[in-house]
Write an enzyme that holds these catalytic residues in place. Structure first.
Site, PDB file in Angstrom:
ATOM      1  N   CYS A  13      46.344  15.553  15.261  1.00  0.00           N
ATOM      2  CA  CYS A  13      45.688  16.991  16.339  1.00  0.00           C
ATOM      3  C   CYS A  13      46.232  17.164  17.564  1.00  0.00           C
ATOM      4  O   CYS A  13      46.002  16.069  18.443  1.00  0.00           O
ATOM      5  CB  CYS A  13      44.526  17.518  15.076  1.00  0.00           C
ATOM      6  N   GLY A  37      49.949  12.243  -1.447  1.00  0.00           N
ATOM      7  CA  GLY A  37      50.748  11.637  -3.538  1.00  0.00           C
ATOM      8  C   GLY A  37      50.999  10.793  -3.031  1.00  0.00           C
ATOM      9  O   GLY A  37      51.504   9.963  -1.615  1.00  0.00           O
ATOM     10  N   ASN A  67      50.899  20.060   2.427  1.00  0.00           N
ATOM     11  CA  ASN A  67      49.514  20.786   3.449  1.00  0.00           C
ATOM     12  C   ASN A  67      49.877  20.844   4.446  1.00  0.00           C
ATOM     13  O   ASN A  67      49.881  20.114   5.291  1.00  0.00           O
ATOM     14  CB  ASN A  67      48.775  20.623   2.151  1.00  0.00           C
TER      15      ASN A  67
HETATM   16  C1  LIG Z   1      44.933  19.519   1.179  1.00  0.00           C
HETATM   17  C2  LIG Z   1      44.471  18.122   2.333  1.00  0.00           C
HETATM   18  C3  LIG Z   1      43.971  18.429   3.315  1.00  0.00           C
HETATM   19  C4  LIG Z   1      42.808  16.982   4.178  1.00  0.00           C
HETATM   20  N1  LIG Z   1      42.318  17.408   5.369  1.00  0.00           N
HETATM   21  C5  LIG Z   1      42.494  16.165   6.310  1.00  0.00           C
HETATM   22  C6  LIG Z   1      41.248  16.838   7.229  1.00  0.00           C
HETATM   23  O1  LIG Z   1      40.709  17.436   7.587  1.00  0.00           O
HETATM   24  N2  LIG Z   1      41.111  15.700   8.048  1.00  0.00           N
HETATM   25  C7  LIG Z   1      41.495  14.234   7.581  1.00  0.00           C
HETATM   26  O2  LIG Z   1      41.835  12.964   8.581  1.00  0.00           O
HETATM   27  N3  LIG Z   1      42.749  13.854   7.196  1.00  0.00           N
HETATM   28  C8  LIG Z   1      42.993  15.047   5.754  1.00  0.00           C
HETATM   29  N4  LIG Z   1      43.876  15.007   5.001  1.00  0.00           N
HETATM   30  C9  LIG Z   1      44.459  13.274   4.667  1.00  0.00           C
HETATM   31  C10 LIG Z   1      44.129  12.702   3.521  1.00  0.00           C
HETATM   32  O3  LIG Z   1      42.796  11.937   3.987  1.00  0.00           O
HETATM   33  C11 LIG Z   1      44.884  11.517   3.028  1.00  0.00           C
HETATM   34  O4  LIG Z   1      44.585  10.936   4.695  1.00  0.00           O
HETATM   35  C12 LIG Z   1      46.242  11.766   3.278  1.00  0.00           C
HETATM   36  O5  LIG Z   1      46.032  12.664   1.817  1.00  0.00           O
HETATM   37  C13 LIG Z   1      46.737  10.875   2.276  1.00  0.00           C
HETATM   38  O6  LIG Z   1      46.320   9.880   1.285  1.00  0.00           O
HETATM   39  P1  LIG Z   1      46.070  10.482  -0.357  1.00  0.00           P
HETATM   40  O7  LIG Z   1      47.570   9.896  -0.501  1.00  0.00           O
HETATM   41  O8  LIG Z   1      45.697   9.948  -1.451  1.00  0.00           O
HETATM   42  O9  LIG Z   1      45.645  11.980  -0.836  1.00  0.00           O
HETATM   43  C14 LIG Z   1      44.263  16.122   4.203  1.00  0.00           C
HETATM   44  C15 LIG Z   1      44.521  16.299   2.901  1.00  0.00           C
HETATM   45  C16 LIG Z   1      44.939  17.308   2.040  1.00  0.00           C
HETATM   46  C17 LIG Z   1      45.905  16.088   0.844  1.00  0.00           C
END
Ligand SMILES: Cc1cc2nc3c(=O)[nH]c(=O)nc-3n(C[C@H](O)[C@H](O)[C@H](O)COP(=O)(O)O)c2cc1C
Length: 304
Positions: free
Chosen positions: A131, A218, A70
């Site tokens: 960022c 994921g 993403n």
């Molecule tokens: C669509 C999407 C948007 C995300 N937006 C943010 C965000 O705004 N701020 C942030 O710190 N992490 C953001 N993340 C990261 C997630 O919070 C998380 O750290 C990362 O996806 C790993 O976990 P997961 O594999 O369970 O998704 C985002 C992840 C995804 C997939």
């Protein structure tokens, strides 16, 4: 036997150790018809910066093997918009609200944190450092130790709220960043953010994201995240929140055994919003069957 799932995450009291990961659960109301929000350990909302912001051009997401890419571009309503539009709803719920914050400059991080300090109903701030710093040549705050320290010092000076810096995974020594967070007065650390990545459509030879690169999340990143959580947890005495590819109780338990005191469910919310609920129930069953009464009993219980 009674199992007590409650934890104290650096001053944030939670009913259980399972929260939602930022950006994968909206600001709460989006999921309220599907999930009883009051059953969650905490809600971490989508990243908020000072002013309202639009996101990147589409395509902003792409499916890849065992995960997704993403580059949404951190759209959001800004501090005032979030407080006005979402806090009245969130305050009516019995669940800690953790606001994920970010900024383009040190000053912006500090101002966002300061503004949230007086807002009723906010349990803590998670600091997204993945960022770019627009003032210093778009270096990413979270991968340069000096910049990382500066952000945390600025935010710490700006607010008494519990602070949870969210560590970037693409650093050479995660322990240095976890220790820097602790030294700057962070109350916990969370990790990992999505992993910088890229995918290409070989027919068109174009990147699959309009932004060219994005963050991988994921199940694909889970073993990477488990290792980084293990390394970070050994380096600090503040609690660690494990994030990365959790979609089952077993996945979450790996993180707890590696040393995480809590976990967050991210990408899995998109395919099954009931994931956090299943993870909570599964952790309780595991503790009961293993004869433990508290979550802490298994945190960092890795046998080597
Ligand atoms: C669509 C999407 C948007 C995300 N937006 C943010 C965000 O705004 N701020 C942030 O710190 N992490 C953001 N993340 C990261 C997630 O919070 C998380 O750290 C990362 O996806 C790993 O976990 P997961 O594999 O369970 O998704 C985002 C992840 C995804 C997939």
């Amino acid at each position: 036997m009674h199992v007590d799932l409650s934890i104290n995450l650096g001053g944030i009291r939670m009913k259980n150790p399972v929260m939602t990961a930022s950006g994968t659960f909206g600001y709460g109301p989006e999921y309220a018809d599907l999930v009883n929000l009051d059953t969650l350990g905490a809600i971490v909302v989508k990243g908020i910066c000072l002013e309202p912001k639009t996101g990147n051009e589409p395509p902003r997401t792409a499916e890849v093997a065992s995960g997704m890419l993403n580059a949404i571009g951190l759209p959001g309503p800004g501090v005032d918009g979030f407080v006005r539009e979402y806090m009245p709803f969130l305050r009516r719920h019995d669940v800690p609200v953790i606001v994920n914050i970010w900024g383009r400059t040190l000053e912006e991080y500090a101002e966002v944190a300061a503004r949230f300090s007086d807002v009723e109903g906010i349990a803590g701030l998670e600091i997204n450092v993945s960022c770019p710093n627009i003032k210093e040549g778009s270096q990413v705050f979270g991968t340069h130790l000096d910049l990382f320290r500066k952000v945390l010092d600025a935010v710490r000076a700006a607010t008494p709220l519990p602070l949870i810096p969210k560590l970037a995974p693409d650093v050479s020594n995660i322990a240095d960043f976890a220790r820097a967070a602790e030294e700057s007065g962070a109350n916990a650390v969370s990790l990992i953010n999505s992993f910088p990545a890229m995918a290409i459509d070989i027919k068109t030879r174009k990147p699959r994201l309009a932004n060219i690169t994005g963050g991988l999340s994921g199940p694909a990143i889970r073993p990477i995240a488990v290792r980084l959580v293990w390394l970070a947890a050994r380096a600090v005495s503040i609690p660690v929140v494990g994030i990365g590819g959790i979609s089952s109780p077993e996945d979450a338990l790996e993180f707890l055994i590696a040393g995480a005191s809590a976990v967050a469910v991210g990408t899995a919310n998109f395919t099954d919003p009931g994931t956090a609920g299943r993870v909570i129930a599964g952790i309780e069953t595991y503790l009961r069957e293993a004869g433990h009464q508290r979550v802490d009993d298994i945190v960092g219980s890795l046998r080597i």
